[in-house]
Design a protein around this motif. Structure first.
Motif, mmCIF file in Angstrom:
data_model
loop_
_atom_site.group_PDB
_atom_site.id
_atom_site.type_symbol
_atom_site.label_atom_id
_atom_site.label_comp_id
_atom_site.label_asym_id
_atom_site.label_seq_id
_atom_site.Cartn_x
_atom_site.Cartn_y
_atom_site.Cartn_z
ATOM 1 N N GLN A 101 0.833 -1.197 0.000
ATOM 2 C CA GLN A 101 0.000 0.000 0.000
ATOM 3 C C GLN A 101 0.873 1.255 0.000
ATOM 4 O O GLN A 101 0.601 2.203 -0.714
ATOM 5 N N ASN A 102 1.917 1.244 0.791
ATOM 6 C CA ASN A 102 2.827 2.383 0.869
ATOM 7 C C ASN A 102 4.073 2.059 0.046
ATOM 8 O O ASN A 102 4.839 1.176 0.413
ATOM 9 N N PRO A 103 4.306 2.767 -1.060
ATOM 10 C CA PRO A 103 5.455 2.439 -1.903
ATOM 11 C C PRO A 103 6.795 2.609 -1.188
ATOM 12 O O PRO A 103 7.781 1.979 -1.562
ATOM 13 N N PRO A 119 16.309 9.361 -7.732
ATOM 14 C CA PRO A 119 16.146 8.505 -6.543
ATOM 15 C C PRO A 119 14.663 8.434 -6.174
ATOM 16 O O PRO A 119 13.953 9.454 -6.244
ATOM 17 N N PRO A 120 14.170 7.273 -5.792
ATOM 18 C CA PRO A 120 12.744 7.139 -5.464
ATOM 19 C C PRO A 120 12.259 8.100 -4.378
ATOM 20 O O PRO A 120 11.119 8.550 -4.425
ATOM 21 N N TYR A 121 13.102 8.453 -3.430
ATOM 22 C CA TYR A 121 12.643 9.330 -2.354
ATOM 23 C C TYR A 121 12.327 10.743 -2.850
ATOM 24 O O TYR A 121 11.659 11.501 -2.159
ATOM 25 N N ILE A 173 4.137 10.852 -4.651
ATOM 26 C CA ILE A 173 3.494 9.590 -4.258
ATOM 27 C C ILE A 173 2.980 8.837 -5.483
ATOM 28 O O ILE A 173 3.098 7.619 -5.568
ATOM 29 N N GLY A 174 2.432 9.557 -6.462
ATOM 30 C CA GLY A 174 1.950 8.918 -7.683
ATOM 31 C C GLY A 174 3.079 8.264 -8.455
ATOM 32 O O GLY A 174 2.952 7.133 -8.918
ATOM 33 N N GLU A 175 4.194 8.975 -8.598
ATOM 34 C CA GLU A 175 5.356 8.408 -9.297
ATOM 35 C C GLU A 175 5.901 7.195 -8.550
ATOM 36 O O GLU A 175 6.263 6.198 -9.167
ATOM 37 N N LYS A 176 5.930 7.269 -7.221
ATOM 38 C CA LYS A 176 6.415 6.135 -6.421
ATOM 39 C C LYS A 176 5.542 4.899 -6.642
ATOM 40 O O LYS A 176 6.049 3.791 -6.798
ATOM 41 N N LYS A 177 4.216 5.090 -6.654
ATOM 42 C CA LYS A 177 3.313 3.952 -6.860
ATOM 43 C C LYS A 177 3.496 3.372 -8.257
ATOM 44 O O LYS A 177 3.485 2.150 -8.433
ATOM 45 N N ILE A 178 3.698 4.223 -9.244
ATOM 46 C CA ILE A 178 3.916 3.745 -10.609
ATOM 47 C C ILE A 178 5.228 2.980 -10.692
ATOM 48 O O ILE A 178 5.301 1.911 -11.302
ATOM 49 N N VAL A 179 6.276 3.475 -10.036
ATOM 50 C CA VAL A 179 7.565 2.777 -10.038
ATOM 51 C C VAL A 179 7.453 1.448 -9.282
ATOM 52 O O VAL A 179 7.987 0.429 -9.731
ATOM 53 N N ALA A 180 6.743 1.439 -8.159
ATOM 54 C CA ALA A 180 6.559 0.185 -7.414
ATOM 55 C C ALA A 180 5.832 -0.838 -8.282
ATOM 56 O O ALA A 180 6.231 -2.012 -8.340
#
Length: 180
Positions: free
Chosen positions: A83-85, A131-133, A137-144
């Motif tokens: 749920q949390n990337p 870097p993912p950090y 949040i949208g980009e992180k979820k897409i990368v995950a």
């Protein structure tokens, strides 16, 4: 049935059942949603289905194979997105995140080709060096999600993949999931 989750029972604490007598089934290509209020065990059920938690009672079968007796084999067939990337992304760049599982399977040249083709197809080529950090949040979820899809699992288990996202990010994730 391709995925069978049968009669699952699970407790985190001895006298507090979280899941009791839960079953569901899914065929290849089918999209199934597990819905309910917060705290009813949806995430726990997904983690059991992915083989990350073992039920007290019940079974999870993929193509008739019990996942808990075949975890090394089954891990390649199931992709799980937290749920949390931030719980999932740990590499220094998006490129390394996508390459992580592929490096176990292929040579550097093949990994590079797969990542560039895949990143272009889902529209993240311009963030491969980030870097993912530093991502939204949208980009992180897409990368995950991309870090799972890139190794082409048979089953995708996604824990609230569109929560806290803009409409544009939700649409992009829907397109990626539906392979449009």
């Amino acid at each position: 049935m391709f995925l069978e989750v049968k009669d699952i029972h699970f407790k985190y604490q001895p006298d507090t059942p979280v899941i009791s007598n839960v079953s569901y089934y899914a065929d290849k290509g089918e999209v199934v949603a597990i819905i309910g209020p917060n705290g009813v065990g949806k995430t726990t059920l997904l983690m059991i289905t992915a083989g990350l938690l073992k039920p007290e009672k019940g079974s999870v079968l993929v193509d008739g194979i019990d996942i808990f007796n075949n975890l090394p084999y089954i891990r390649r067939r199931i992709g799980f997105m937290f749920q949390n990337p931030d719980d999932q992304l740990f590499n220094p760049t998006v490129y390394d995140e996508l390459a992580f599982s592929l490096r176990q399977l292929y040579s550097h040249d093949i990994v590079d080709r797969i990542i560039n083709e895949f990143a272009g197809r889902i529209g993240i080529k311009d963030i491969l060096d980030k870097p993912p950090y530093k991502l939204s949040i949208g980009e992180k979820k897409i990368v995950a999600l991309a870090s799972i899809l890139i190794y082409d699992p048979d089953i995708l288990l996604l824990d609230e993949p569109t929560s806290n996202l803009s409409m544009n990010s939700i649409r992009l994730i829907e397109k990626i999931i539906l392979n449009e």
